[in-house]
Design an enzyme around this catalytic site. Structure first.
Site, short mmCIF file in Angstrom:
data_model
loop_
_atom_site.label_atom_id
_atom_site.label_comp_id
_atom_site.label_asym_id
_atom_site.label_seq_id
_atom_site.Cartn_x
_atom_site.Cartn_y
_atom_site.Cartn_z
N LYS A 134 35.83 22.37 48.92
CA LYS A 134 35.03 22.55 48.00
C LYS A 134 33.87 23.32 48.81
O LYS A 134 33.37 22.66 49.87
CB LYS A 134 34.69 21.30 47.37
CG LYS A 134 34.10 21.42 45.99
CD LYS A 134 34.01 19.91 45.40
CE LYS A 134 33.43 19.72 44.10
NZ LYS A 134 33.18 18.40 43.77
C1 E4P Z 1 32.21 17.84 40.39
O1 E4P Z 1 33.00 18.27 41.13
C2 E4P Z 1 31.07 17.02 40.73
O2 E4P Z 1 31.67 16.01 41.74
C3 E4P Z 1 30.76 15.99 39.68
O3 E4P Z 1 31.36 16.54 38.38
C4 E4P Z 1 29.15 16.02 39.59
O4 E4P Z 1 28.68 15.31 38.63
P1 E4P Z 1 27.66 14.59 38.36
O5 E4P Z 1 26.61 15.28 37.74
O6 E4P Z 1 27.84 13.58 37.07
O7 E4P Z 1 27.03 14.04 39.73
#
Ligand code: E4P
Length: 227
Positions: free
Chosen positions: A83
């Protein structure tokens, strides 16, 4: 539509993997920090449980270090999706890793223009954060609609739309309606998807009526044993 779970909590991942409905896992530095465990161990363990893509995020912000981190993360298992953040250096890193055959999930996407760049950089997944856009009064689902429409115009784009920052079942349903490829969902929301009060009420009534018949589908086990 594929379901990923958005957590680094092993107990949650094991429990949800048992349903047979889990296609992958996404983590981020905040989710890993919550576990208090070594990052590389957590990713290796998740990859053993879930055969689908497991996103592991780089921590650097410059291209050279991101690339080194990405290559190290990719070596953990064949199903690691590295990522990277949606920055110039992130997309540069995405291009190199994708050319090396590594899946890349480009994260922190908040505009359709960013999603176009990620597709051009060869991302396996683009992660638009719907909940965080809703939080500031913008339309998260509007962004998903825009990206899905744009990607459909260019069939050679292989990037999958991974709806992230999901806050509730309605986000999942709307994402499916728009044709998004994947939703990454917090464990509590994933569990909510199973539930409807009329299912519980209907099942209770069926069980009560079945009880009245005095029958057993599997028969009388003690009688069988005595034969
Ligand atoms: C996606 O890969 C992220 O880890 C995640 O969906 C972030 O979500 P949040 O806005 O609830 O922290």
């Amino acid at each position: 539509m594929k379901f990923f779970v958005d957590t680094a909590d092993m107990a949650e991942i094991r429990d949800l993997a048992e349903t047979g409905l889990l296609d992958g896992v996404t983590t981020n530095p905040s989710l890993v920090a919550k576990t208090g465990r070594p990052f590389l161990d957590v990713i290796a363990e998740i990859c053993e449980i879930v055969p689908g893509p497991v996103s592991a995020e780089v921590a650097a912000t410059d291209h050279e270090t991101m690339l080194a981190e990405g290559r190290k993360l990719a070596k953990i298992a064949g199903n690691v999706a590295v990522k990277v953040p949606l920055t110039r250096d992130g997309l540069k890193t995405c291009r190199v890793l994708a050319d090396e055959g590594t899946m890349v999930n480009v994260t922190l996407c908040f505009s359709a223009a960013q999603a176009i760049l990620a597709a051009k950089a060869g991302a396996a997944f683009i992660s638009p954060f719907v909940g965080r856009l809703d939080d500031i009064g913008e339309s998260g689902m509007g962004l998903i609609a825009d990206i899905c429409e744009i990607y459909r115009n260019y069939p050679h784009f292989e990037t999958e739309v991974l709806v992230a920052s999901v806050r509730g079942p309605q986000h999942v349903v709307e994402a499916a309606r728009l044709g998004a490829d994947v939703a990454t969902v917090p464990p509590a929301v994933l569990r909510q998807l199973f539930l409807h009060p009329l299912t519980d009420k209907g099942l209770a009534a069926f069980l009560a009526d079945w009880q009245k018949t005095g029958q057993s589908i599997l028969g009388d086990k003690s009688a069988e044993a005595a034969e």
